[in-house]
Design a protein around this motif. Structure first.
Motif, PDB file in Angstrom:
ATOM      1  N   THR A   8      -2.973   8.502   4.941  1.00 58.46           N
ATOM      2  CA  THR A   8      -2.585   8.037   6.214  1.00 58.46           C
ATOM      3  C   THR A   8      -4.169   8.137   6.972  1.00 58.46           C
ATOM      4  O   THR A   8      -4.184   7.762   8.153  1.00 58.46           O
ATOM      5  CB  THR A   8      -1.666   9.027   7.005  1.00 58.46           C
ATOM      6  OG1 THR A   8      -2.150  10.133   7.099  1.00 58.46           O
ATOM      7  CG2 THR A   8      -0.301   8.313   6.446  1.00 58.46           C
ATOM      8  N   TYR A  55       6.581  -4.179  12.297  1.00 56.51           N
ATOM      9  CA  TYR A  55       6.490  -3.174  11.325  1.00 56.51           C
ATOM     10  C   TYR A  55       6.750  -1.705  11.959  1.00 56.51           C
ATOM     11  O   TYR A  55       6.998  -1.625  13.053  1.00 56.51           O
ATOM     12  CB  TYR A  55       4.630  -3.090  11.497  1.00 56.51           C
ATOM     13  CG  TYR A  55       3.798  -4.284  10.861  1.00 56.51           C
ATOM     14  CD1 TYR A  55       3.614  -4.155   9.517  1.00 56.51           C
ATOM     15  CD2 TYR A  55       3.363  -5.268  11.494  1.00 56.51           C
ATOM     16  CE1 TYR A  55       3.089  -5.095   8.712  1.00 56.51           C
ATOM     17  CE2 TYR A  55       2.711  -6.260  10.774  1.00 56.51           C
ATOM     18  CZ  TYR A  55       2.449  -6.023   9.455  1.00 56.51           C
ATOM     19  OH  TYR A  55       2.082  -6.925   8.676  1.00 56.51           O
ATOM     20  N   SER A  57       5.354   1.161  11.701  1.00 58.82           N
ATOM     21  CA  SER A  57       4.360   1.950  12.416  1.00 58.82           C
ATOM     22  C   SER A  57       3.107   1.274  12.441  1.00 58.82           C
ATOM     23  O   SER A  57       2.849   0.367  11.754  1.00 58.82           O
ATOM     24  CB  SER A  57       4.353   3.243  11.808  1.00 58.82           C
ATOM     25  OG  SER A  57       3.680   3.144  10.340  1.00 58.82           O
ATOM     26  N   HIS A  59       0.550   2.505  11.276  1.00 54.32           N
ATOM     27  CA  HIS A  59      -0.137   2.779  10.202  1.00 54.32           C
ATOM     28  C   HIS A  59       0.268   1.591   9.049  1.00 54.32           C
ATOM     29  O   HIS A  59      -0.709   1.158   8.046  1.00 54.32           O
ATOM     30  CB  HIS A  59       0.090   4.388   9.523  1.00 54.32           C
ATOM     31  CG  HIS A  59      -0.364   4.242   8.206  1.00 54.32           C
ATOM     32  ND1 HIS A  59      -1.819   4.521   7.857  1.00 54.32           N
ATOM     33  CD2 HIS A  59       0.256   4.514   6.890  1.00 54.32           C
ATOM     34  CE1 HIS A  59      -1.661   4.789   6.650  1.00 54.32           C
ATOM     35  NE2 HIS A  59      -0.674   4.705   6.016  1.00 54.32           N
ATOM     36  N   ALA A  60       1.481   1.257   9.280  1.00 52.88           N
ATOM     37  CA  ALA A  60       2.101   0.285   8.165  1.00 52.88           C
ATOM     38  C   ALA A  60       1.324  -1.042   8.279  1.00 52.88           C
ATOM     39  O   ALA A  60       0.833  -1.536   7.354  1.00 52.88           O
ATOM     40  CB  ALA A  60       3.518   0.236   8.139  1.00 52.88           C
ATOM     41  N   LYS A  63      -2.363  -0.457   7.242  1.00 52.94           N
ATOM     42  CA  LYS A  63      -2.119  -0.844   5.659  1.00 52.94           C
ATOM     43  C   LYS A  63      -1.972  -2.156   5.105  1.00 52.94           C
ATOM     44  O   LYS A  63      -2.678  -2.434   4.246  1.00 52.94           O
ATOM     45  CB  LYS A  63      -1.069   0.268   5.214  1.00 52.94           C
ATOM     46  CG  LYS A  63      -0.847   0.330   3.526  1.00 52.94           C
ATOM     47  CD  LYS A  63       0.192   1.326   3.259  1.00 52.94           C
ATOM     48  CE  LYS A  63       1.121   0.833   1.909  1.00 52.94           C
ATOM     49  NZ  LYS A  63       2.223   1.860   1.619  1.00 52.94           N
ATOM     50  N   ASP A  64      -0.939  -2.749   5.683  1.00 53.25           N
ATOM     51  CA  ASP A  64      -0.771  -4.341   5.320  1.00 53.25           C
ATOM     52  C   ASP A  64      -2.038  -5.269   5.519  1.00 53.25           C
ATOM     53  O   ASP A  64      -2.546  -5.704   4.602  1.00 53.25           O
ATOM     54  CB  ASP A  64       0.340  -4.867   6.084  1.00 53.25           C
ATOM     55  CG  ASP A  64       1.002  -5.997   5.634  1.00 53.25           C
ATOM     56  OD1 ASP A  64       0.936  -5.934   4.473  1.00 53.25           O
ATOM     57  OD2 ASP A  64       1.703  -6.943   6.213  1.00 53.25           O
ATOM     58  N   GLN A 248       5.317  -6.120  -2.610  1.00 53.41           N
ATOM     59  CA  GLN A 248       5.745  -4.925  -3.102  1.00 53.41           C
ATOM     60  C   GLN A 248       7.092  -5.239  -3.681  1.00 53.41           C
ATOM     61  O   GLN A 248       7.778  -4.151  -3.810  1.00 53.41           O
ATOM     62  CB  GLN A 248       5.801  -3.952  -1.785  1.00 53.41           C
ATOM     63  CG  GLN A 248       4.624  -3.906  -1.090  1.00 53.41           C
ATOM     64  CD  GLN A 248       3.828  -2.788  -1.115  1.00 53.41           C
ATOM     65  OE1 GLN A 248       4.223  -1.665  -1.274  1.00 53.41           O
ATOM     66  NE2 GLN A 248       2.540  -2.852  -0.980  1.00 53.41           N
TER      67      GLN A 248
END
Ligand code: NAD
Length: 357
Positions: A8, A55, A57, A59-60, A63-64, A248
């Motif tokens: 993270t 999303y 978060s 962070h998600a 990341k994407d 994914q």
């Protein structure tokens, strides 16, 4: 190229999955929260779509954006295009009040990067949104008239996937024709629908799944497809499983269910973790690397106003993929490893760290 990032911490992420820069934009007046990740500009300005989805978060979302930006670099490299890789994500507001204002603000975000990043349509964004962005910046594709007016790339992406499926069928099943084969398509939105049409015209039996009933009913009426639930699509006994919905989706659970000889579809970042390719190979399933088989839309943009060249380049994806399959067998390697090596050769020396050329 890895298809996931575990840490993270932003700079740890950069270690695992090098990128050049990540930009954040917040505009409370328009509800905009957006991220632009640039993976590489070594071969040219970074291109990549803008998606607006829910999303869990920030962070998600980041990341994407980072994973998708890397995929774009590999995609442009393997096709030897004069573009780098980037991607934008907008965290979809729960109750969007003014879509135009939000995309105008996003256009100003893109403009602030002075052409290092060129945006485009992606999941959750439309040609109309691209037109709004174009009111603020020229660095936008997929518009109707402004910027790089390439329109909807989906039919070209579908055509590329179609050629990729033909290459996979040739390699794995030793067949030139698709007639009588059974193909399961996960997701019949823009790409899935156009792909289904091409396959139907070639005499393929189709089974599809999509939570959007209107989308599946259209295919039942037009092409006489069978429809199964989202959970059941993995276990359909078929020749080709074609993921055209989400990333994914190739993971330990789905691999256990898969009953297909080939995976070949348009979705980005299909492998949940890089080691999934080993599980697929062990199960004898041929995997067409996502960023290669889904590069039709980018080819259309790169050769805008040259429809003959676009058609030629789309057809050439057959040879590119067939060569990847043959090399993987000869080298006792995976199709992903072979494709990555090819792309990385072209991007040589650009991954040691940030690459602000
Ligand atoms: P889209 O949004 O038009 O279609 C996606 C479809 O998937 C929708 O109909 C949606 O209802 C369906 N879906 C969502 N969850 C599902 C599930 N669990 N099971 C089955 N179906 C589900 O998107 P698109 O433009 O057709 O793109 C499809 C995929 O291909 C995306 O992953 C996208 O990133 C990738 N891709 C698209 C292009 C392009 O030119 N559009 C280019 C490269 C890659």
């Amino acid at each position: 190229m890895a298809s996931f990032i575990e840490s993270t911490d932003l700079f740890d992420m950069a270690e695992q999955h090098p990128f050049s820069d990540v930009h954040f934009w917040r505009d409370p007046e328009t509800q905009l929260q957006a991220i632009i990740a640039i993976h590489s500009t070594k071969l040219g300005p970074a291109i990549g779509g803008c998606r607006m989805i829910n999303y869990p978060s920030t962070h998600a979302a980041m990341k994407d954006a980072c994973c998708l930006a890397a995929g774009m670099s590999y995609k442009t490299a393997i096709n030897r295009l004069p573009f780098g890789g980037g991607k934008a994500v907008i965290l979809k507001p729960p109750h969007l009040t003014d879509r135009k204002a939000l995309f105008a603000s996003f256009g100003r975000f893109v403009e602030s990067l002075n052409g290092r990043y060129i945006t485009a349509m992606d999941s959750g964004t439309t040609i109309d949104d691209m037109d709004v962005i174009a009111s603020q910046t020229n660095h936008v594709m997929c518009t109707t008239t402004a910027g790089l007016a390439s329109g909807d790339p989906s039919p070209h992406t579908a055509k590329g996937v179609y050629y990729g499926i033909k290459a996979a069928v040739k390699f794995k099943l030793q067949r030139d024709s698709l007639v009588g084969l059974h193909i399961a398509i996960q997701g019949v939105g823009n790409v899935g629908y156009a792909l289904a049409r091409l396959l139907h015209e070639d005499g393929v039996k189709l089974t599809v799944s999509d939570p959007n009933r209107q989308a599946t009913e259209r295919l039942v009426n037009e092409f006489g497809v069978d429809v199964v639930s989202a959970d059941d699509i993995y276990s359909v006994s078929c020749d080709v499983f074609s993921p055209c919905a989400l990333g994914q989706i190739i993971n330990a659970d789905s691999i256990a269910l898969l009953n297909a000889a080939i995976i070949a579809g348009s979705a980005n970042n299909q492998l949940q973790t890089p080691d999934m390719i080993t599980a697929l190979t062990n199960k004898g399933i041929l995997y067409a690397p996502d960023y290669v088989i889904n590069s039709g839309g980018v080819l259309q943009i790169a050769y805008l106003n040259k429809p003959d060249v676009v058609q030629h380049k789309l057809a050439a994806l057959y040879d590119t993929l067939l060569d990847i399959f043959i090399q993987a067998e000869r080298q006792n390697s995976s199709t992903v490893a072979v494709a990555n090596r090819l792309a990385e050769q072209i991007l040589t020396n650009s991954f040691a760290g940030a690459n602000h050329e």
